[in-house]
Design a protein around this motif. Structure first.
Motif: not given
Length: 276
Positions: A244, A179, A190, A220-222, A196-197, A177
């Protein structure tokens, strides 16, 4: 919901293996290590948080070597960079380092990467600060090309290589992954790359909605780094939908670090026991 740690491991504080083992024993989910190759003696770039540059920036160890050592004494802890200054690195060597670390850790690596802020530091590596964003875009694309293809090639303005072979490939498919660390420019990057960011936490809960709005509605995943170990800040990020969270850990001696982690554990256990 995951709770991790972002920190600087140095030659003066707790070692990487001791820290990793302590985190896993206490139920933390991840460890993200900062990177600086060096600090130029003559520097005009202001420290982003204001004031004098803290001592830990001068003493920070290599994150990839350290995380490999951490991988050897842990089994489930996610290992990441927070963040790799890729614009100061050779992209082909870095692709192999990351794939090797992912192999060593059995797929536990997460690649946090950023464009950096110390213009004198990046200039020492031959990187033009004015074009570092465009360079980073090409490097990320080239890394993915190397990781996902047996015969890889890339032709850009800054990164250019003909068909070549590079093994090992990462355990995680299609690759670890990614980020992007930073503010608005990082959020935009991102989105463009579909990754991800990894923003740095704000200090006032009231600023969180505006910070997260930098993604402009893109899903987007943060993962938020350097969060203060303050239940008010943690609660605010959880309420905003961030799942997260990496708490900021100061760089101190082993005994002091373990005491701090015991206090952090009491904080996060409250959220886990509540099923948050």
């Amino acid at each position: 919901m995951t709770f991790g740690i972002t920190t600087f491991v140095t030659d003066e504080g707790i070692s990487g293996p001791a820290l990793g083992a302590a985190l896993e024993d206490r139920g933390f989910d991840s460890l993200f290590l900062a990177e600086h190759s060096h600090i130029p003696a003559s520097r005009q770039s202001p420290y982003p948080r204001g004031g004098e540059l803290p001592r830990m920036y001068y003493r920070v160890v290599d994150p990839f070597v350290t995380l490999a050592a951490v991988a050897a004494v842990t089994e489930r802890l996610v290992l990441g960079t927070g963040v790799t200054l890729l614009i100061q690195r050779d992209v082909i060597h870095t692709a192999k380092e990351i794939a090797t670390l992912d192999q060593i850790s059995n797929g536990r690596f997460v690649f946090g990467v950023g464009a950096g802020w110390n213009r004198e530091e990046m200039a020492d590596h031959g990187t033009d600060p004015r074009t570092r964003g465009a360079l980073l875009d090409e490097q990320i694309a080239a890394l993915r090309e190397i990781w996902t293809n047996d015969l890889a090639e890339y032709h850009g303005r800054f990164i250019d290589f003909d068909p070549m072979y590079s093994w090992p490939k990462p355990v995680r498919q299609p690759h670890p992954p990614i980020f992007i660390g930073g503010g608005k420019a990082a959020a935009d990057r991102a989105v463009r790359h579909g990754v991800g960011w990894f923003p740095t936490a704000v200090t006032d809960p009231a600023e969180i909605p505006a910070q997260l709005a930098m993604l402009e509605g893109n899903d987007r995943p943060v993962m938020v780094g350097a969060v203060a170990p303050d239940p008010i800040m943690i609660e605010a990020y959880l309420e905003a939908g961030v799942r997260d969270i990496c708490l900021s850990l100061p760089t101190v001696s082993e005994s002091e670090t373990l005491a701090i982690l015991d206090d952090y554990t009491k904080i996060i256990d409250k959220y886990r026991s509540a099923g948050r």
